[in-house]
Design a protein around this motif. Structure first.
Motif: not given
Length: 297
Positions: A43, A115, A119-120, A169-171
């Motif tokens: 990533d 991403f 990840r959203g 990290s996704g946040h």
């Protein structure tokens, strides 16, 4: 002929300046690590690819625009300002430079979409803002003094640093915002001081950045304020960051000397050019220490 064209495209991407994207990605990954996130090496490498592609894209499109606008013919180039000089030497490479600029932009967009899917949608606003900034920077932003000042710092600070932190990290976290603020100020200062030698040519080409509006002396004072704000951001963010991030304050005395030199040499381009190089070195050292502190802290 093909080798010359390839070299012209490569020079137009300004590879020696792409290290700034690497530092921003290192800061973003470091901010994620500081929150306890487990970052996959793959990533991190994909995020770096996207950052380098976006940075190369804005450089390539800038070189193409400045060649066709006639600005290159009016600019007195230095090692740190005025573009690479590649297209005036190899005009036939202009279509390839433009094509590679858009290809790099598409590469950055593809990384962003990867991403977003992984990840959203939280990454989407930063990604879209980054792509818009790349496309609009040379033809539009350079004619808006305050936006021209802040756009580079926004790109390499909040957009790239916080975007990388979210991508790996996704946040989002306060740590990422704290890590993004110093490059916001330091990189804005870099582009500001690099505009000082080009005032006359930029004015004739229709640009309108702060050194054109304010003049060299007043802009040199703003340069000093931005550098001071960058170090202040590191110190004020200390409660949100690992203690070792304060390593980035070590170059502060050197920065004070350099700010005084830039102000003293603001009206003398010949004397100013070595100071541009010194600031590039200071910027890289400071951000590298900052990233090391995040990674090791």
């Amino acid at each position: 002929m093909r080798a010359a064209l390839t070299l012209a495209v490569l020079r137009s991407a300004r590879p020696k300046f792409l290290t700034l994207s690497l530092l921003s990605v290192l800061l973003g990954i470091g901010a994620a690590l500081a929150t306890g996130a487990a970052v996959a090496p793959a990533d991190g490498l994909i995020a770096l690819l996207g950052a380098l592609a976006a940075h190369a894209s804005v450089n390539l499109l800038n070189e193409h625009h400045d060649f066709h606008s006639g600005l290159d013919a009016m600019t007195q180039r230095t090692p740190f300002s005025g573009g690479s000089g590649s297209l005036p030497e190899h005009p036939a490479a202009a279509p390839a430079v433009r094509a590679w600029g858009w290809l790099m932009l598409l590469t950055a967009a593809a990384v962003g979409l990867y991403f977003v899917r992984a990840r959203g949608l939280g990454l989407l606003p930063l990604g879209l803002a980054g792509l818009l900034l790349v496309v609009a920077y040379t033809p539009i932003v350079t004619r808006m003094p305050w936006m021209c000042l802040l756009a580079p710092g926004l790109g390499f600070g909040p957009l790239m640093v916080a975007g990388t932190a979210f991508a790996v990290s996704g946040h989002y976290a306060a740590t990422a915002l704290a890590a993004a603020l110093p490059p916001l100020f330091f990189v804005s200062a870099l582009l500001l001081v690099n505009q000082l030698p080009d005032i006359d040519a930029d004015r004739r080409a229709g640009r309108r950045h702060l050194p054109i509006v304010w003049g060299r002396r007043r802009s040199a004072m703003l340069f000093g304020a931005l550098v001071a704000a960058g170090f202040a951001a590191i110190a004020l963010a200390a409660p949100l960051l690992p203690r070792l991030s304060l390593l980035a304050l070590l170059p502060l005395p050197l920065a004070g000397v350099l700010v005084r030199r830039v102000y003293r040499h603001a009206d003398d381009v010949g004397a100013l050019v070595p100071d541009l190089g010194r600031y590039v070195a200071l910027l890289h050292l400071t951000l590298l220490l900052f990233a090391a502190g995040l990674w090791l802290g």
